[in-house]
Design a protein around this motif. Structure first.
Motif, mmCIF file in Angstrom:
data_model
loop_
_atom_site.group_PDB
_atom_site.id
_atom_site.type_symbol
_atom_site.label_atom_id
_atom_site.label_comp_id
_atom_site.label_asym_id
_atom_site.label_seq_id
_atom_site.Cartn_x
_atom_site.Cartn_y
_atom_site.Cartn_z
ATOM 1 N N TYR A 178 -9.671 -3.018 -2.507
ATOM 2 C CA TYR A 178 -9.029 -3.571 -1.450
ATOM 3 C C TYR A 178 -7.764 -2.665 -0.770
ATOM 4 N N LEU A 179 -7.805 -3.033 0.480
ATOM 5 C CA LEU A 179 -6.083 -2.120 1.606
ATOM 6 C C LEU A 179 -5.316 -3.169 1.463
ATOM 7 N N GLU A 180 -4.628 -2.492 0.613
ATOM 8 C CA GLU A 180 -2.975 -2.985 0.901
ATOM 9 C C GLU A 180 -2.199 -3.042 2.254
ATOM 10 N N HIS A 181 -2.423 -3.852 2.800
ATOM 11 C CA HIS A 181 -2.193 -3.698 4.163
ATOM 12 C C HIS A 181 -0.836 -4.923 5.139
ATOM 13 N N PRO A 182 -0.070 -4.462 5.627
ATOM 14 C CA PRO A 182 0.894 -5.153 5.575
ATOM 15 C C PRO A 182 0.611 -6.893 6.190
ATOM 16 N N GLU A 183 -0.617 -6.989 7.117
ATOM 17 C CA GLU A 183 -1.355 -7.953 7.969
ATOM 18 C C GLU A 183 -2.629 -8.670 7.615
ATOM 19 N N LYS A 184 -2.725 -9.046 8.470
ATOM 20 C CA LYS A 184 -4.739 -9.728 8.375
ATOM 21 C C LYS A 184 -5.489 -8.744 9.406
#
Length: 365
Positions: A275-281
């Motif tokens: 799961y890519l940890e990303h700051p936004e959806k």
């Protein structure tokens, strides 16, 4: 031919339905069970003794159990049973000697050599004679002869068994078209599975998945173009309460005209799903780009199932996949994480422009 044996056949009425017999895949022949190619018939006192075996090669894998089909009958039919003797042996090939496998007279039987303790007769029906082999070994591949003796008359048939190493390691998962339930003909089901890094599952693979707990009410295509579905919890909407748990079959269906879901088989994972940890959806397009920027590709459904099954991937975060679906894998069920059982949860196929989800990426190691 030496001592002879009485054998009993695995039930043959299943031939037109499930093309699978106790551990091996049986390739259907539209003509069913035929005589010829070693299938024998002999006439004595105006009565013909007929021995029938399948012409198709039987396929299995090391460690499985297999039943080698053989049956006999008389023409015209006899009103009373006659005592017969039956012998199974493995034919010589590639310089290997002929091997006696099992002989039987009535209820008494004897097995030989490496087959001792691994073979037995199936006694499931009148004049049906089959040989069950447990714990198949690669050297069990070859041609076997089933011979039936009635007095001075004997007839026989051949059964060919081919082993293909270990059973492939993978995971079976149901797959629906983005438009919803029962949208795929057989050819479309094949393409859909391949697009998800998988292939259409065989009956053997679906049966094993059912033994491991797969429960799915929607019918799906299998490798032999039959349509089936696995039920572990009997309930009214899934065939009613009167049927036992099992793999339910609709039988073979037309490759182009009939439409169902698919059961896909994904092999064990070669790379990594995360799961890519990303700051936004992200939207679906943004999710694909985010994985590329991370040196990966957006994951396919088969890859996510394989990561859940074999790598223990466990996340409560819903994420985009390459087919436009949104899913998440749960190994350890817990509150606020969907159903209280392991599995890959699905949100279906949301609006690809919506920004409500993250993304699962796949990177080759």
């Amino acid at each position: 031919m030496g001592p002879l044996l009485l054998v009993l056949l695995y039930p043959l009425p299943c031939v037109s339905g499930l093309p699978f017999y106790n551990g091996f895949y049986y390739s259907n022949n539209p003509n069913g069970w035929n005589l010829g190619n070693g299938h024998g018939e002999g006439i004595f006192n105006g009565v013909k003794l007929v021995v029938e075996t399948p012409e198709e090669t039987l396929f299995s894998h090391r460690g499985a159990n297999a039943t080698l089909p053989c049956r006999y009958h008389y023409e015209p039919a006899l009103l009373s049973p006659r005592p017969v003797r039956v012998k199974w042996w493995k034919l010589s090939e590639n310089g290997a000697p002929e091997q006696d496998v099992l002989v039987a007279i009535g209820p008494r039987h004897r097995s030989f050599g490496d087959y001792r303790g691994r073979v037995r007769l199936r006694r499931d029906g009148e004049r049906q004679v089959s040989l069950q082999i447990r714990g198949l070994r690669l050297e069990d591949s070859g041609r076997y002869r089933c011979e039936v003796i009635d007095g001075l008359e004997d007839e026989s048939g051949l059964v060919e068994l081919e082993l293909r190493g270990e059973a492939p390691i993978g995971v079976v998962f149901p797959y629906q078209h983005p438009r919803g339930r029962y949208q795929l003909n057989f050819h479309e089901a094949q393409r859909a599975c391949v697009e998800q890094d998988a292939v259409v599952a065989s009956f053997e693979q679906l049966f094993r998945a059912w033994e491991e707990g797969l429960d799915w009410c929607n019918a799906g295509w299998l490798q032999d173009a039959s349509v089936q579905y696995p039920i572990t919890r009997v309930r009214q909407p899934c065939g009613g309460l009167g049927l036992a748990p099992g793999v339910r079959s609709y039988g073979p269906r037309h490759h182009r005209l009939h439409r169902y879901d698919a059961f896909c088989f994904a092999p064990a994972l070669r790379g990594q799903v995360y799961y890519l940890e990303h700051p936004e959806k992200l939207t679906l397009a943004e999710a694909e780009e985010a994985c590329r920027e991370d040196g990966a590709h957006i994951a396919k459904v088969g890859q996510l199932f394989a990561a859940w099954k074999f790598r223990g991937l466990d996340r409560c975060d819903a994420g985009w996949l390459a087919d436009g679906s949104v899913r998440y894998p749960v190994v350890h069920p817990r509150p606020n994480c969907g159903l209280l059982e392991p599995g890959v949860r699905s949100f279906g196929f949301p609006d690809p422009q919506g920004r409500e989800y993250g993304v699962y990426c796949y990177r080759l190691r």
